[in-house]
Design an enzyme around this catalytic site. Sequence first.
Site, mmCIF file in Angstrom:
data_model
loop_
_atom_site.group_PDB
_atom_site.id
_atom_site.type_symbol
_atom_site.label_atom_id
_atom_site.label_comp_id
_atom_site.label_asym_id
_atom_site.label_seq_id
_atom_site.Cartn_x
_atom_site.Cartn_y
_atom_site.Cartn_z
ATOM 1 N N LYS A 69 0.601 -1.176 0.288
ATOM 2 C CA LYS A 69 0.072 -0.499 0.046
ATOM 3 C C LYS A 69 0.802 1.038 0.076
ATOM 4 O O LYS A 69 1.742 1.346 -0.056
ATOM 5 C CB LYS A 69 -0.607 -0.142 0.942
ATOM 6 C CG LYS A 69 -1.794 0.903 1.254
ATOM 7 C CD LYS A 69 -3.480 0.017 0.378
ATOM 8 C CE LYS A 69 -4.567 1.014 0.118
ATOM 9 N NZ LYS A 69 -5.233 0.414 -0.708
ATOM 10 N N ASP A 127 -6.817 4.745 -4.376
ATOM 11 C CA ASP A 127 -7.286 3.856 -3.434
ATOM 12 C C ASP A 127 -7.977 5.294 -2.991
ATOM 13 O O ASP A 127 -8.569 5.976 -3.945
ATOM 14 C CB ASP A 127 -6.535 3.607 -2.381
ATOM 15 C CG ASP A 127 -7.675 2.879 -0.928
ATOM 16 O OD1 ASP A 127 -7.876 1.721 -1.210
ATOM 17 O OD2 ASP A 127 -7.005 4.050 0.087
HETATM 18 P P1 NDP Z 1 -13.417 7.887 -3.228
HETATM 19 O O1 NDP Z 1 -11.820 8.641 -3.150
HETATM 20 O O2 NDP Z 1 -12.882 6.986 -4.730
HETATM 21 O O3 NDP Z 1 -13.950 7.650 -2.379
HETATM 22 C C1 NDP Z 1 -14.051 7.739 -0.441
HETATM 23 C C2 NDP Z 1 -15.051 8.752 -0.031
HETATM 24 O O4 NDP Z 1 -15.143 7.714 1.172
HETATM 25 C C3 NDP Z 1 -15.397 9.871 -0.492
HETATM 26 O O5 NDP Z 1 -16.803 10.192 -0.428
HETATM 27 C C4 NDP Z 1 -14.920 10.540 1.328
HETATM 28 O O6 NDP Z 1 -15.598 11.782 0.961
HETATM 29 C C5 NDP Z 1 -15.796 9.740 1.427
HETATM 30 N N1 NDP Z 1 -14.730 9.841 2.950
HETATM 31 C C6 NDP Z 1 -12.837 9.061 2.997
HETATM 32 N N2 NDP Z 1 -12.578 9.910 3.032
HETATM 33 C C7 NDP Z 1 -12.660 10.232 4.576
HETATM 34 C C8 NDP Z 1 -12.904 10.068 6.108
HETATM 35 N N3 NDP Z 1 -12.327 9.590 7.270
HETATM 36 N N4 NDP Z 1 -14.934 9.925 6.935
HETATM 37 C C9 NDP Z 1 -15.737 10.087 6.158
HETATM 38 N N5 NDP Z 1 -15.930 10.423 4.502
HETATM 39 C C10 NDP Z 1 -14.675 9.834 4.523
HETATM 40 O O7 NDP Z 1 -12.297 6.270 -2.478
HETATM 41 P P2 NDP Z 1 -12.546 4.679 -2.807
HETATM 42 O O8 NDP Z 1 -14.480 4.576 -3.230
HETATM 43 O O9 NDP Z 1 -12.417 4.215 -3.677
HETATM 44 O O10 NDP Z 1 -12.928 4.147 -1.163
HETATM 45 C C11 NDP Z 1 -13.440 3.968 -0.342
HETATM 46 C C12 NDP Z 1 -13.315 2.610 0.673
HETATM 47 O O11 NDP Z 1 -12.790 1.360 -0.349
HETATM 48 C C13 NDP Z 1 -11.455 2.927 1.390
HETATM 49 O O12 NDP Z 1 -11.856 2.645 2.606
HETATM 50 C C14 NDP Z 1 -11.242 2.323 0.515
HETATM 51 O O13 NDP Z 1 -9.568 1.970 1.209
HETATM 52 C C15 NDP Z 1 -11.740 0.991 -0.203
HETATM 53 N N6 NDP Z 1 -11.421 0.008 -1.374
HETATM 54 C C16 NDP Z 1 -11.081 1.284 -2.507
HETATM 55 C C17 NDP Z 1 -11.071 -0.452 -3.677
HETATM 56 C C18 NDP Z 1 -11.279 0.448 -4.856
HETATM 57 O O14 NDP Z 1 -10.747 -0.406 -5.803
HETATM 58 N N7 NDP Z 1 -10.963 1.352 -4.560
HETATM 59 C C19 NDP Z 1 -10.534 -1.502 -3.755
HETATM 60 C C20 NDP Z 1 -10.958 -2.401 -1.726
HETATM 61 C C21 NDP Z 1 -10.621 -0.796 -1.226
HETATM 62 P P3 NDP Z 1 -14.903 13.288 0.368
HETATM 63 O O15 NDP Z 1 -14.663 13.230 -1.171
HETATM 64 O O16 NDP Z 1 -15.910 14.084 2.050
HETATM 65 O O17 NDP Z 1 -13.380 12.969 0.559
#
Ligand code: NDP
Length: 444
Positions: A124, A164
Amino acid sequence: MKTEQVIENLSIRFPHEPEYIQAVTEVLHSIEPVYNQHPEFEAANLIERLCIPDRIFSFRVTWTDDKGQVQTNMGYRIQHNNAIGPYKGGIRFHASVNLSILKFLAFEQTFKNALTTLPMGGAKGGSDFSPRGKSNAEVMRFCQAFMTELWRNIGADTDVPAGDIGVGGREVGFLYGMYKKLARENTGTLTGKGLEFGGSLIRPEATGYGNVYFLKHMLGTRNLELKGKVVAVSGAGNVAQYTVEKLIQEGAKVVTLSDSDGYIYDPDGIDREKLDYIMELKNLYRGRIWEYAEKYGVKYVPGARPWGERCDIAMPSATQNEISAEEAQILVDNGCIAVSEGANMPSTPEAIKIFQSNGLLYAPGKASNAGGVSVSGLEMSQNAMKLSWTAEEVDQKLQRIMADIHAQCQKYGKRQDGTTDYVMGANISGFMKVARAMMAQGIL
Ligand code: NDP
């Protein structure tokens, strides 16, 4: 293994790393019984070698903002374990990024990747840079500066980063462009690339779709259908969007989404048209979720998470530790029957206990969100073969992999009453594969 002693020693050696210790604690408690059946593991000190990353790169990233100010951020890459294949794991750009968070993610990734049935080790990386509020040009300059430091340590057969939080198609494009310029090769060292330059069909959809496929298998164990179920989803990014897309296709009703500022509640459900609006809002205009509430005249709750709303199923898809014990209890009291994690470690350990002791179907992210890295693995295969598969081919392979992960969880997590402990199943299955590979390759 004296689990508590190992955890205490790690806590002393790595103070101020609570997320890392949290992830290690969960896994060690799960694997203790099988670990103790293998004295050769203890003799090889497998546990410390598995918990402590192979290596960590940290570096300063220097870039210039649109006002001409020179800015610095920290950059990291954790290469956790490559016993079963090249290091593989996403890059996170978020203000909260630190070593503890990246170490927990790299540790989890190692077990998740082992579950996918594909040959990938765990890694990571990321930076405390936040793309929020930055111009395209600033994001590009940052990505280029980040890659200028990272490129020597990655490669198609050594370490393959992906996206991510905060790293989507735009950022992967900028990162890959700079990587190619520096490395002078085109072997697909990053995944999540655009379709025009080596990306795979279904990669953007894979984590969300895969989570819904996994959920359907879990519901199937109780002869339950997804159709007609009310689902609360958190986040509004890549994972949340495609979770909602697949849920709509399956006839479920999604009533919530969120971002770091608050959540929306839409009692009529988010339909295809509303989802198109969210995708445009988030991916193109990089807007906030409250704008959805204004457009459709629904409730917006600032500074809160959606778990207080009644739902049959919860699919946390934002970030770590986003469901507390209190919120877990509210979900249970409101009749929630299943929690399938899209995010990594979104439920606190206390929340997990509440789900499990109340008999909910509970899937930890390392099993249920493994679809994303699985299709990244398929992107690596396509790049190596210099060809591309159709969306149907990739989706079929994704469905097969999610079914396989579910079967592994059932095999290794079978309780005496015949139900499945998905935490136990995922941890033991992933651990045994990595452990056997490490043992076969000697003390390294
Ligand atoms: P994105 O950046 O596309 O979206 C993240 C979302 O979560 C946004 O809406 C963001 O809001 C919100 N968010 C992020 N940090 C926080 C926080 N500290 N508190 C509240 N809301 C938060 O990321 P992904 O959708 O790619 O990832 C989401 C989750 O899924 C993560 O845990 C990631 O590790 C996991 N994941 C992702 C994969 C992938 O293929 N992308 C694969 C497997 C797991 P805002 O815009 O306001 O920051």
